[in-house]
Structure formats: C-alpha cells, structure tokens
Design an enzyme around this catalytic site. Sequence first.
Site, mmCIF file in Angstrom:
data_model
loop_
_atom_site.group_PDB
_atom_site.id
_atom_site.type_symbol
_atom_site.label_atom_id
_atom_site.label_comp_id
_atom_site.label_asym_id
_atom_site.label_seq_id
_atom_site.Cartn_x
_atom_site.Cartn_y
_atom_site.Cartn_z
ATOM 1 N N CYS A 300 0.846 -1.180 0.000
ATOM 2 C CA CYS A 300 0.000 0.000 0.000
ATOM 3 C C CYS A 300 0.884 1.233 0.000
ATOM 4 C CB CYS A 300 -0.903 -0.024 1.237
ATOM 5 S SG CYS A 300 -1.744 1.531 1.549
ATOM 6 N N HIS A 488 -9.559 0.437 2.162
ATOM 7 C CA HIS A 488 -8.304 0.733 2.856
ATOM 8 C C HIS A 488 -7.729 2.074 2.376
ATOM 9 C CE1 HIS A 488 -4.564 -0.623 4.948
ATOM 10 N NE2 HIS A 488 -3.988 0.145 4.039
ATOM 11 N N GLU A 489 -7.677 2.264 1.060
ATOM 12 C CA GLU A 489 -7.091 3.499 0.523
ATOM 13 C C GLU A 489 -7.992 4.705 0.787
ATOM 14 O OE1 GLU A 489 -4.091 3.510 -0.405
ATOM 15 O OE2 GLU A 489 -3.905 1.332 -0.339
ATOM 16 N N HIS A 498 -2.085 3.542 9.028
ATOM 17 C CA HIS A 498 -2.032 2.098 9.246
ATOM 18 C C HIS A 498 -2.084 1.809 10.742
ATOM 19 C CE1 HIS A 498 -0.078 1.188 5.123
ATOM 20 N NE2 HIS A 498 -1.349 0.821 5.113
#
EC number: 3.4.24.-
Length: 1213
Positions: A300, A488-489, A498
Amino acid sequence: MGKNREMRLTHICCCCLLYQLGFLSNGIVSELQFAPDREEWEVVFPALWRREPVDPAGGSGGSADPGWVRGVGGGGSARAQAAGSSREVRSVAPVPLEEPVEGRSESRLRPPPPSEGEEDEELESQELPRGSSGAAALSPGAPASWQPPPPPQPPPSPPPAQHAEPDGDEVLLRIPAFSRDLYLLLRRDGRFLAPRFAVEQRPNPGPGPTGAASAPQPPAPPDAGCFYTGAVLRHPGSLASFSTCGGGLMGFIQLNEDFIFIEPLNDTMAITGHPHRVYRQKRSMEEKVTEKSALHSHYCGIISDKGRPRSRKIAESGRGKRYSYKLPQEYNIETVVVADPAMVSYHGADAARRFILTILNMVFNLFQHKSLSVQVNLRVIKLILLHETPPELYIGHHGEKMLESFCKWQHEEFGKKNDIHLEMSTNWGEDMTSVDAAILITRKDFCVHKDEPCDTVGIAYLSGMCSEKRKCIIAEDNGLNLAFTIAHEMGHNMGINHDNDHPSCADGLHIMSGEWIKGQNLGDVSWSRCSKEDLERFLRSKASNCLLQTNPQSVNSVMVPSKLPGMTYTADEQCQILFGPLASFCQEMQHVICTGLWCKVEGEKECRTKLDPPMDGTDCDLGKWCKAGECTSRTSAPEHLAGEWSLWSPCSRTCSAGISSRERKCPGLDSEARDCNGPRKQYRICENPPCPAGLPGFRDWQCQAYSVRTSSPKHILQWQAVLDEEKPCALFCSPVGKEQPILLSEKVMDGTSCGYQGLDICANGRCQKVGCDGLLGSLAREDHCGVCNGNGKSCKIIKGDFNHTRGAGYVEVLVIPAGARRIKVVEEKPAHSYLALRDAGKQSINSDWKIEHSGAFNLAGTTVHYVRRGLWEKISAKGPTTAPLHLLVLLFQDQNYGLHYEYTIPSDPLPENQSSKAPEPLFMWTHTSWEDCDATCGGGERKTTVSCTKIMSKNISIVDNEKCKYLTKPEPQIRKCNEQPCQTRWMMTEWTPCSRTCGKGMQSRQVACTQQLSNGTLIRARERDCIGPKPASAQRCEGQDCMTVWEAGVWSECSVKCGKGIRHRTVRCTNPRKKCVLSTRPREAEDCEDYSKCYVWRMGDWSKCSITCGKGMQSRVIQCMHKITGRHGNECFSSEKPAAYRPCHLQPCNEKINVNTITSPRLAALTFKCLGDQWPVYCRVIREKNLCQDMRWYQRCCETCRDFYAQKLQQKS
C-alpha cells in the site's frame, strides 16, 4: 504455468460433485450444496437465477428485479422453484489464466494462486429451463423437456423509481457451505448509488444499455435493484454483501474469522446455468507483525504532502485529547470512479460496470460498520469506462507519477463545473458541491516509487479527501479483494493511518492493518480504535467540510425493513427451511421454542433440532415473541438508565437447575465492564421441576441433537457426551461405541453441569462455582457425609480393595447398603474384566453379559456415572441410595489387577431422647406437561396436565392429587394445535380373493377419495379433489392351489467339524411351468454345529541333535489339545499322532584332534552338564577370541562352544 494449471483444472473437473440449487415458492433458497472439506468450491446456479424482466402476468416485462429473487410479499418479482429432476454433469474446458497486459511479466500475486488441491474448477450443468412464461415456477417432477432460450435482448429501460414495500426487498438465502448451513437474510440496498448516477464510456461506442447517461433528468439508478446487503442469521457481527446484476451472484460473506467469496465464472458455453466460484480466506493470527511483515508500504502506497515524508509512527501522547463538540452522525462521500482501458478490455464494458458496482456496494458496507461510530456513506455519482487512455492521463508502472497525473486529470474534468456539474445543475441547483473523491481502477501492475511492476495494490494521498488535487485513489483490480483495497485506501484519504503505525493497535487485524491490504491474512471487517480516532480527528478538521455539503437528492431513499424475520416466516416455515417441505414445528417443545427450534418430519416419530434458536420475531406465547433466544414481550421495554440492571432473563432450562442472567448498560463510549463499577452481566441459579425419568442427560442431549445436525441422510451417526476435565464447559462428543472425543462447540448451553459430580454449573462457557446452599459463587460446601457446611462427623467412611485375581463369570465384591453416599469404585490398572452394579430391582450396569457404554444410569434412587476409557473403568455416585447396591466384577481368564472402593454411611443413630426434626414438605399444583392434540388436522386443542407436586429440600416430585385437595386447582392451559387443513387421499380396501383357485382370474377392491375431519372421521370427497390418478379397482390374478410344492434334498454335512458352520441342500420346483410360490420355498441353507473333531495333535519344535558329530536323535513334544479352549485331552486319534523322535546325522567325528591342545567336546560333556550359556551376551566374543578351549570359558558358554568345536572338526576333516 498457465498450461500446467489448466491441466490440473481439467483433471479436477472430472471428479467434482454438482448439486441442484432450488427455491421454495416463498423465495427461500432451499438447496445450495458444496463439496465438503474444500477451501475452494464451484457451484452452478440454475437458469432460474438469470436476471430477466418478468411482468405480473408471467411474460416478459419491464421489471428490473432479478428473476431469481422473490421478495416476500412484494409484487412484480418472479417466483421460482427448483426442478426436481436429476442433472447431468460434464466437464468443460477451463478459463485460461489472465494474459499479460502491457508488458506485465507474470500473473497477479494478490490474491495468491491456489495451492495444490485448491485449483479453480469449471463445470456446466444442464438445467430445466423456464417455460414459455419466462420465469414460471417449475414444480418437482415436471417433464424434462425444454427449448433453447431466445437470443439475448437489450434490457428495457427501467421504470421510474418507486418505494418498494419493505417485505418485498428482502430474501432469505440458505448456503450449506464448508460443512455448515449459513442462512443469509438479505435486503435490497442500493444506497451507494446517487439518484443521478450515470455510466459514461469514453469514447462513446454508441447507444446501448451502458452508454453515457446524458439526459437532463435521468431516471432512478438503473442498477440499484440488484444489490443486496445483510447478515448471517444467528451470527451477530457477520456481514454479507452481494450483487445479482447480470444474472449471477457476486459478493462476500464475513463470518467470524472466515471470508467467503462467491463470483460467477466467464463461461459463455453455459446456456442454462451460471458456473460460480466459491472460495474462502481464513484469518490466521499466526503471522505476527514483525519488523519485516510491518513493511505494509510494500502493498500500500501512502503519499503525504509534497517534499515532506510522513512519519512511520504516530505519537500516542496526543490521542487522549477530547473535543468539546459532538460530531455529526452522517457524512457522505460523493465519488467518481474511473476504469482504465485495460480494466474495460479485460472484463468487457458491461461486465466491468457490474463488477465495479458490486465492489462499490461492498465498500459502502465496509464503511457502515458500527466500529466507526460515525456513519460514512459512499455516494457514487458517475462511473466512467475508458476505452482509450486520454493523452493527458499517464497510466504506467510508476505509481506516484500515475497518482499525480490522475489527480490533475480529474481536477480538469470535475473540479471546474464542466461535465458532471453541467449535467446535474439543472435539477440540483448552482450550489452543488464538487466531487469529494475520485477513484481510478486499473489493471496495470504498478509500484509506488519505481517504474516497474511490484506487489503494490493501492496508493492514495494521506488526508487528501476534499482537496481539489489530492482527493485521489488508485487501486489495482485483484478480484473481489478490490473492495478491501478501495476501503483501505479511502481510509488513508480520510486521514486514517495504518494500524501498524500505532503501537497500541499494531497487533490487531482490522481494515487498516498492514497485513489486511495483502488480501492474504484478512482479519474482520471492523475498524480499530486507532482508525476510529484518526477518522474523528480528520472529521473535526476543516479539511472534511465537503463531506457535510451533500445535496438532499443524492441520498438514496431505499429503506431497510424493520420487520423481524420471524414475523415473515412462521415456526413451521422455518422447520421447512431446515428439514424440507414435510417438516413442521414440534408442538411438544412449545415451552422451549426460543431456546431451540424443534421440528418433526412427516413419517418420523422423534423431533429434530439443530440447537439454533428460531428467528427473532417468532411467536412463543400470547403477546410474546422470541428475541435473542428468549421469550420476551412484544411491547418494547423502556430503556433503562446507564448502570441500571435489566430484568432477569428466563431460565435456560425447563427442568432441573438452570441459569438466569441480567445485564446493564455501562457509561462510556465502549460500554466495557471497567466503566460499570462492577460486572456488566450477572447470573443466578433458577430451580425447575426435575427432568422426567428416562431422558438423556443435558450434555448428552446436546450431543444427540448435534448428531442430527452433522450426519449424512443415509447413515445417522449417534453421539454421546465426553467430559473433558480441562474444559468442562466445552462440548466434547464421541460416536457411540468409540473413544474419539471431538470438540463440537466451545460452549455448552447455559445450565449444563461442569461435571458428573458436584453442583458447579456452566454459564457463558465458564464453570461457575455453586455452593451447597444453591447460590452462585457461594463457598458453602458439603462434607463427605452430604451435610452442607458440615463437620464430617455424622458419617463414617467405608473403603477397601478387591484382589480376586483369576476366574470366569460374575464375582460379587460387596453389597453397598442403603443410605450410602460418595460412592466411588476405581480399577487399579486397566484390565479385561468389567465392573458391574445392580440394585434390588431391574436396573443394572454391565449385568447379564451385556456391556454398556459410558453414561449416567439411575440405580437405587441416585444417578450412577459409569466411565470406561479403553480397559480402565470407574463408577461413581453422589447418593444417598434408597436400596442396597450389589457391586460385581465380570472376570475372564486374563489377569485382574484389583479395584478400590469407598463410600460413606451415616454414623450410629441418635439416642432415643434425641430426635431430628424432618423438614415439612410443601405441596402445590403445577403444570407438568402437555397432552396430545385432540385432532390430527383441521384445528384442535391441547391442554396442560395439572399435577400435585411435593417440594422438599429443593427436590420436586409428583405425588398423589390427594395431597393438594385443600388447594385451589388451576384450570389447564389450552393452546391450538394441528391447524393445517386435512388432506384428501385415495383409500383402498383389501383385494378380494382371486375368482379362480387355479389358473388366471380377476380380483377387485373398493377405491374412494376421502378426507379426514378434525375429529379423525373419514368422509367421502369428490374424486377430482384427490391428488394423483385413481388407483385400479380390479386386476388380473392367478390361483395358487393348483401349483405343486417344492422338493427339498438331503442336508449336507456341516461345513466345519469343530464349532458353528452352515449346511446346504438342494431345493427345486417340480412344476413344469416353474411357477411355485416363492413365499413357501424351503430354505436351502441353515446354521449347524459340529464338535466331533475339536481335539487335534499339537507339535512342539524339534530339539537339537543329541550329539555334535555322527548319528544322534532329535525329539519334540506332542500334545492333544482342543482347538478353541486350548485344553488338553485324550480324544485325539492315536493313529494320527505325529512322531516324537527322529534320527539326526551330523558330520563324521574326527579322531585326529590333539587332546593336549584342545578340550574334547565329549570329554567336556562328560565332565560338565551343559544347561545353556550362562553369559549369552559375551559368549559370541569368547568364541571369536578362541577362548572356548579353556574349560573355564567352556563351562560358561558350553552351548556356543559346542558349535565352535563342531566347525573345527569339520574344517580339519
């Protein structure tokens, strides 16, 4: 790699199982079965699942509802029912692997390729198609004739948006996947689509269903009707998100630690069915987040402000700050999604549209999780499908460069009221807010800081949402895991770091975990406490203002139904879901309906259960319904204040001691126990009447119920409870007759005893101490005399050992007198003998040569627990006994190692001048059981049995009604039962005798259509009301009297001469026409016994030759022995006795040996009698060292040295 995988797929497809997926008429999926014990599955959904418009009349119409979904009570949706015919399964060519795209060197690593034995499988099944009416129901047993479907037509324009009835937007889906049944309650939910949502293709390929939506007033979202959201029934915290767009089923289920994915395969050859791939990913906490695994940026990419790298760790000191104002409860992210040309080319424009919208529906539900505490809604305004890459947009391997280019491109497209604003300003007004976020989905394998492929799957600007040039996200298409990547992004884009950057949240597996983004070690769909605080910090900043500027028309008006599922499906219908259409609710278990749904299948005598409670909202009593396993009032109870206790719950059991609990709401955000100034939940013991005699123990009952839950229909595997002393409140069960304990549940039901002895009880999976005073947590204990808090002086201990070693049959050990307590009998060592116990009546354990399995038995007024593990046994009972008990041992010829016994008996009785006042009993009327229904159908009544009960010392028993004659007897409770209408059926009399006694004739019978009334009376009905053709009233027959009899031969000798065997004879029909009556045929074989030749000669081994050289003799032992018992006898035939002696010839004796240098064996044998080697370990060494010549060594190793001399003589000769 692709070819090898393809070969494996073809091989697997040849041996896969494929089952039919069907529907009940009320829209419930009745069967969807998968091959067991596989991590990846494939199933073919039938053609009934294809999304085809159906009008109310049954023909093609304009409804946008998918054809396979039927809303309960809704209108306009198709009714589908599974065809009952068999299905042909054949293998087809597998789908090739993904081809490299624009220089991509290998296939994607996320998700990882399946391991050995977990490859994708592709099957096609021939289904019974619809009739001419499109989606008409197919009844079981319909003819297997069908026509190929017509060529696909473009779907018609959707009708204007309408508010569907709540009942019509929900469907119940049953999926028996991975060795368990999952019941999904799904509701139509298209809230993630804005009402003015549009799909645009650039460049526009022309008019079509996926063309640009450029109308000034576009209709309601065309795809909103095929998205569903829900959960798995009876699994709090689960999540299900599916799409049925295009006729298939795509989405995921999150259940505890499992992620189950379902997606259709691209199989254009499947004319009548849709092959689907079903697989799961299990959470694994074994991968600890080490320094290496914490490099989540490898998967990521996070870009902070230009020129200022973001810190890897977040300071913990500032996280305790609280703001004085409360956040709004709802935020909306108005989003534009762009698919690059590689994505559109790979899937196809229409399939890409459906796939992306399915992914966005999943993302919407991920942000709805309660762990965020703030409602964040994803609102998709536009989906753009690029067929060509715009010149100003860079799409390549360099992720940071691609993100910067996309942000600039989207700003030019949507940041200046041109394009999307101009399309919607007419209806939304000039004050319409700008786009909040832009997402680019690509098939390009990119890396954050390098112009080459790598494992990165997502990249975003940290806290860039609402910023004109930083509200961008790029996600790589990696299957259904794309939803997790986008969520998530988007979290990063809203300022969420995170979890690995927070020391206090680094060990968890949540959406923002570095491990989570890989898609290989999924945790759950919740957000960590650190993510929640990061999001609140972003929402309190001015950078999030755009999320509050939402046009009211962009909020989708789809309402989630508030109706409980039990209000839709009755108890009978729920039983049909579980056990088939012939099942109905077991009325005998009405009083415990909320603790477990019991069902009875037509034709069976016993009720079944799967230990699961019924659906919330199921009727349990007048004015009450089941909620969370409890029968509660339909009127909602007033919410109690923080810290105030709720009412006590009903008792967990209906007989014997159980558990009741109450809860309280705790102040604070997390409602944890530490904020309550004490426990959040309390338990207490609740007393009930004793359980009826003859019923299995509560723990055994749970195992037996589970056996119905897991057994195959052909072989019912019965289970019995096994107590694990380390985990007394876990349910361990073993197949009856086998010692193979299996953990079937981490928790037994509340109210289960922690062990076979003692009062301790299980509550919420933990063993709670119970005092002898009946109070939970009490320290009061019985002494070994059975007196609560006694001093142990009111009784004496009797103990001893029994060491009868050998024998056969039952041997009495002792008689345990009446009134004994704390009885314990234990074998000292495992032995082949068996313990046995018998009272004065007919009750016993292991008597009459019948060996029991481990379990609880009622003897002499107490419960006796018998445990056998292998060859070791134990008997224990709490007492007191009401009659003497005879303890016996069943001995065999094997060694018995003895046993130890002990028990207590009361001490000497009290003197005459002292008396012990017995407690006075309490008598009262109670409702003890339900009578049978007075009608089998058509509506009847059942009443409770009112009995006089005696309560004394917490023991409850039923006594004669005379004891309660001075008390007012209550009226029995009455409930309706068997309200189903009586069915009509054909009734036939017996056939009359044949009209001819010999030869061909006719016989007849009466046939009538009848219907049963509620009182059981049969009346004649019209023949057309009976189902099925009318049975024949006449038939041909043939008289039997003229037929000859069978002729049997002489019995042969018994097949064995010692024991039980079989003898045979010939049987033939003497009738030339060979028409003898088979029912009168004599048997051709029967059992026989012959013990005429049981004694045989047994021979021992030949001894060594009597001499070492020359001629000698050998001998052996000959004995006459019984074949079975091994006893010696004299019944062997002497003529058949084998020889006991035989000569032996060795090499000639050598007389040239020098007697001065070597000891003669003969001389040694004469001077020393050899009884064998005295040092067998060292004799071989003595022989090798040539020490046998020494008489001292010869005497110790005479047997070995004999052979040595024999070799010497042979060599010299």
